[in-house]
Design an enzyme around this catalytic site. Structure first.
Site, PDB file in Angstrom:
ATOM      1  N   ARG A  10      30.199 -10.660 -31.392  1.00  0.00           N
ATOM      2  CA  ARG A  10      30.606  -9.938 -30.195  1.00  0.00           C
ATOM      3  C   ARG A  10      29.867 -10.520 -29.008  1.00  0.00           C
ATOM      4  O   ARG A  10      28.821 -11.165 -29.175  1.00  0.00           O
ATOM      5  CB  ARG A  10      30.326  -8.440 -30.323  1.00  0.00           C
ATOM      6  CG  ARG A  10      28.857  -8.070 -30.366  1.00  0.00           C
ATOM      7  CD  ARG A  10      28.681  -6.568 -30.496  1.00  0.00           C
ATOM      8  NE  ARG A  10      27.313  -6.179 -30.755  1.00  0.00           N
ATOM      9  CZ  ARG A  10      26.550  -5.485 -29.903  1.00  0.00           C
ATOM     10  NH1 ARG A  10      27.022  -5.149 -28.721  1.00  0.00           N
ATOM     11  NH2 ARG A  10      25.320  -5.138 -30.219  1.00  0.00           N
ATOM     12  N   PRO A 189      26.478 -12.240 -21.722  1.00  0.00           N
ATOM     13  CA  PRO A 189      27.694 -12.932 -22.151  1.00  0.00           C
ATOM     14  C   PRO A 189      27.433 -14.412 -22.447  1.00  0.00           C
ATOM     15  O   PRO A 189      26.534 -15.022 -21.875  1.00  0.00           O
ATOM     16  CB  PRO A 189      28.632 -12.777 -20.943  1.00  0.00           C
ATOM     17  CG  PRO A 189      28.113 -11.584 -20.204  1.00  0.00           C
ATOM     18  CD  PRO A 189      26.632 -11.581 -20.417  1.00  0.00           C
ATOM     19  N   SER A 190      28.237 -14.966 -23.331  1.00  0.00           N
ATOM     20  CA  SER A 190      28.222 -16.391 -23.684  1.00  0.00           C
ATOM     21  C   SER A 190      26.864 -16.855 -24.202  1.00  0.00           C
ATOM     22  O   SER A 190      26.484 -18.015 -24.022  1.00  0.00           O
ATOM     23  CB  SER A 190      28.624 -17.259 -22.490  1.00  0.00           C
ATOM     24  OG  SER A 190      29.832 -16.800 -21.951  1.00  0.00           O
ATOM     25  N   ARG A 191      26.117 -15.962 -24.801  1.00  0.00           N
ATOM     26  CA  ARG A 191      24.829 -16.300 -25.424  1.00  0.00           C
ATOM     27  C   ARG A 191      23.764 -16.772 -24.427  1.00  0.00           C
ATOM     28  O   ARG A 191      22.765 -17.362 -24.824  1.00  0.00           O
ATOM     29  CB  ARG A 191      25.011 -17.380 -26.515  1.00  0.00           C
ATOM     30  CG  ARG A 191      25.979 -16.965 -27.627  1.00  0.00           C
ATOM     31  CD  ARG A 191      25.399 -15.785 -28.420  1.00  0.00           C
ATOM     32  NE  ARG A 191      26.223 -15.394 -29.559  1.00  0.00           N
ATOM     33  CZ  ARG A 191      27.092 -14.378 -29.557  1.00  0.00           C
ATOM     34  NH1 ARG A 191      27.287 -13.648 -28.458  1.00  0.00           N
ATOM     35  NH2 ARG A 191      27.764 -14.063 -30.651  1.00  0.00           N
ATOM     36  N   LEU A 192      23.987 -16.520 -23.128  1.00  0.00           N
ATOM     37  CA  LEU A 192      22.945 -16.861 -22.146  1.00  0.00           C
ATOM     38  C   LEU A 192      22.067 -15.628 -21.937  1.00  0.00           C
ATOM     39  O   LEU A 192      22.037 -15.026 -20.857  1.00  0.00           O
ATOM     40  CB  LEU A 192      23.573 -17.338 -20.830  1.00  0.00           C
ATOM     41  CG  LEU A 192      24.116 -18.756 -20.885  1.00  0.00           C
ATOM     42  CD1 LEU A 192      24.771 -19.149 -19.571  1.00  0.00           C
ATOM     43  CD2 LEU A 192      22.998 -19.751 -21.229  1.00  0.00           C
TER      44      LEU A 192
END
Ligand SMILES: Cc1cc2nc3c(=O)[nH]c(=O)nc-3n(C[C@H](O)[C@H](O)[C@H](O)COP(=O)(O)O)c2cc1C
Length: 213
Positions: A10, A189-192
């Protein structure tokens, strides 16, 4: 396992975690996050993974409940003769880890464990429901035991102590983790993800820095 768990993912999103917007004291930030977790996480927001190591340096982890937060300390209660108690007696370095999925947050806390004052253990023990007090007395935590023996010890103690207060067992009490490192992880978001860390320096100052997620 019939499910492809590698496909389970997720996007994490709650809010930014910025150096300019957080208190410079990690405990104020932790208390704020814990308050938000208590509001947002329906089950066990005070549950934390406690990791200790045995004399062979093998790590062992289990969940315990945070029961008190005081100054630089994090307090939980347990059986001093348990496996964790024996490990702490030979090496008091430990790590706590909170995960609050509803907030996409993790907190890692490292430091040293010390037994709390006996009176503090007795006071907390006295506040527990009687069944929990009797169970703590009846259970030789971490020892090999069969179910019947445990249940009959519980039944016999329940009868013996029916008309009296349950004394706090000598081998039961609190540990306080004195923190020297705290790491606040905010899923983004986006693993940042945001990952802000506080390291205690010279026993007095907290050095704040950011780590790559
Ligand atoms: C939600 C949850 C809360 C728990 N809280 C405690 C606790 O506060 N103290 C405790 O001694 N064990 C607690 N336990 C049990 C421990 O995880 C563990 O099984 C037990 O302490 C024995 O660990 P040890 O053999 O490594 O010493 C809890 C377990 C769960 C799942």
């Amino acid at each position: 396992m019939n499910q492809d768990i590698s496909a389970l993912r997720r996007d994490y999103q709650f809010q930014d975690l910025l150096e300019s917007e957080i208190p410079q004291d990690p405990f104020t930030l932790f208390d704020h996050w814990l308050e938000q977790a208590i509001e947002s996480c329906p089950y066990d927001p005070t549950a934390m993974t406690l990791s200790t190591v045995d004399p062979q340096h093998a790590p062992h982890s289990r969940i315990v409940l945070l029961k008190q937060r005081q100054e630089s300390g994090f307090v939980f209660f347990t059986n001093y003769d348990s496996d964790k108690g024996k490990e702490i007696a030979t090496n008091n370095k430990a790590c706590l880890n909170f995960f609050w999925p509803e907030l996409s947050r993790q907190v890692r806390i490292e430091g040293t464990l010390h037994k709390v004052e006996r009176t503090a253990s007795e006071t907390y023990f006295a506040s527990r429901p009687k069944d929990s007090q009797i169970a703590a007395t009846a259970s030789p935590q971490s020892k090999t035991i069969d179910r019947e023996t445990l249940h009959s010890q519980m039944a016999s103690l329940t009868q013996t102590l029916a008309e009296q207060d349950v004394p706090c067992p000598k081998n039961w009490g609190g540990y306080e983790l004195k923190a020297n490192y705290l790491e606040f992880w905010q899923g983004r978001p986006s693993r940042l993800h945001d990952r802000l860390c506080f390291q205690l320096q010279a026993d007095t100052n907290w050095h704040l820095f950011r780590r790559a997620p």
